[in-house]
Design an enzyme around this catalytic site. Structure first.
Site, PDB file in Angstrom:
ATOM      1  N   ALA A  81       0.851  -1.183   0.000  1.00 51.86           N
ATOM      2  CA  ALA A  81       0.000   0.000   0.000  1.00 51.86           C
ATOM      3  C   ALA A  81       0.893   1.240   0.000  1.00 51.86           C
ATOM      4  CB  ALA A  81      -0.915   0.002   1.216  1.00 51.86           C
TER       5      ALA A  81
ATOM      6  N   GLU B 289       4.423  -5.548   7.062  1.00 51.07           N
ATOM      7  CA  GLU B 289       3.850  -4.431   7.836  1.00 51.07           C
ATOM      8  C   GLU B 289       4.464  -4.296   9.227  1.00 51.07           C
ATOM      9  OE1 GLU B 289       0.616  -5.621   4.878  1.00 51.07           O
ATOM     10  OE2 GLU B 289       2.120  -6.643   6.111  1.00 51.07           O
TER      11      GLU B 289
ATOM     12  N   GLY C 217       0.081  -4.901   1.077  1.00 60.14           N
ATOM     13  CA  GLY C 217      -1.195  -4.841   0.373  1.00 60.14           C
ATOM     14  C   GLY C 217      -1.164  -5.551  -0.963  1.00 60.14           C
TER      15      GLY C 217
ATOM     16  N   GLU D 164      -1.741  -9.152  -0.183  1.00 61.47           N
ATOM     17  CA  GLU D 164      -3.151  -9.288   0.200  1.00 61.47           C
ATOM     18  C   GLU D 164      -4.059  -9.211  -1.020  1.00 61.47           C
ATOM     19  OE1 GLU D 164      -3.425  -7.381   4.629  1.00 61.47           O
ATOM     20  OE2 GLU D 164      -2.727  -6.054   3.038  1.00 61.47           O
TER      21      GLU D 164
END
Length: 288
Positions: free
Chosen positions: A96, A162, A139, A142
């Site tokens: 992300a 993360e 992300g 994911e």
């Protein structure tokens, strides 16, 4: 035959996005953070390419909104049998966008339901194949796991780093990774932030197959085409039955599977498929 012909390689995530129609209309759609096209001999496989190369395809809100718009349009197009999502040879998506997240505080993310619309891909009735070259981290990992099938290039690396940023996965990493590779391995990946190479991802069950980097997207498209030869109704039913297994007990999952199985007996495609088998010919599915 439709093509979303405007291909803008923007490095920043602009919130100014203009959308047009597809296939049945003469206008075109302009995306700023993705490239959208159709592939295959029958142009029945939708392709979404994440296109922020200078940011290693970092996922930001405008990009994900564009992806959702493209998915909506592919979902409503009866000529599209499956969708392939990919990045470039260096990165599927490196995570992300940290610059987008850094200024946010708790009330911003909680009150605004931050990331809540990033899972649109999980609600697609049509199969979605992630073609992962390079980094699929945070992300990006994911997002790949939200897809139904993951094909990986030989240079792919997966991970949930993360923890190295003082936070945890927030778009399903703690839930989907354990279902894909088991608790011990998932816990190791999430608690250390280490990257998993493609070969290890294949051994762990995270990805289905590995291909040379330059062949990856073509192989994913071939898979989409193969699925496209089958009954769209049966494919949608099968996908739904498999996905629900992650959410309910075995008893409830078996009950749901039986319900979907029975449902196919109300379709012409089930009758045609069985008839073609008996007559030793290729079935002509009509999505009815």
């Amino acid at each position: 035959m439709f093509r979303l012909v405007s291909r803008l390689a923007r490095t920043g995530c602009s919130s100014s996005t203009h959308f047009g129609a597809i296939r049945s209309l003469s206008s075109t759609a302009t995306f700023e953070n993705i490239i959208v096209d159709t592939r295959g001999a029958k142009a029945n496989v939708g392709l979404i390419q994440l296109n922020r190369p200078k940011a290693l395809n970092a996922l930001c809100d405008p990009l994900m909104r564009e992806v959702n718009e493209a998915l909506d349009r592919f979902e409503s197009d009866d000529e599209i049998a499956a969708v392939v999502i990919t990045g470039n040879e260096k990165a599927f998506a490196a995570g992300a966008d940290i610059k987008e997240m850094l200024p946010l505080d708790y009330k911003d993310v909680a009150a605004g339901s931050f990331l809540s619309h990033w899972d649109r891909v999980t609600r697609m009735r049509k199969p979605v194949i992630a073609a992962v070259n390079g980094f699929a981290l945070g992300g990006g990992c994911e997002f790949a796991m939200m897809c139904d099938i993951i094909y990986a290039g030989e240079n792919a690396h997966f991970g949930q780093p993360e923890i190295l940023l003082g936070t945890i996965p927030g778009a399903g990493g703690t839930q989907r990774l354990i279902r894909a590779i088991g608790k011990s391995k998932a816990m190791e990946q999430i608690l250390t932030g280490e990257k998993m190479p493609a070969t290890e991802a294949l051994q762990s069950g995270l990805v289905s197959k590995i291909f040379p980097v330059g062949q990856l997207v073509d192989e994913a498209v071939k898979l989409g085409e193969k699925i496209g030869e089958l009954s769209p109704i049966a494919v949608a039913f099968a996908k739904e039955a498999v996905n629900i297994s992650c959410e309910v007990s075995l008893k409830e999952g078996l009950r749901f599977e039986k319900k979907m199985f029975y449902g196919t007996f109300a379709t012409n495609d089930r009758r045609e498929g069985m008839k073609a088998f008996i007559e030793k010919r290729k079935a002509n599915f009509t999505n009815t």
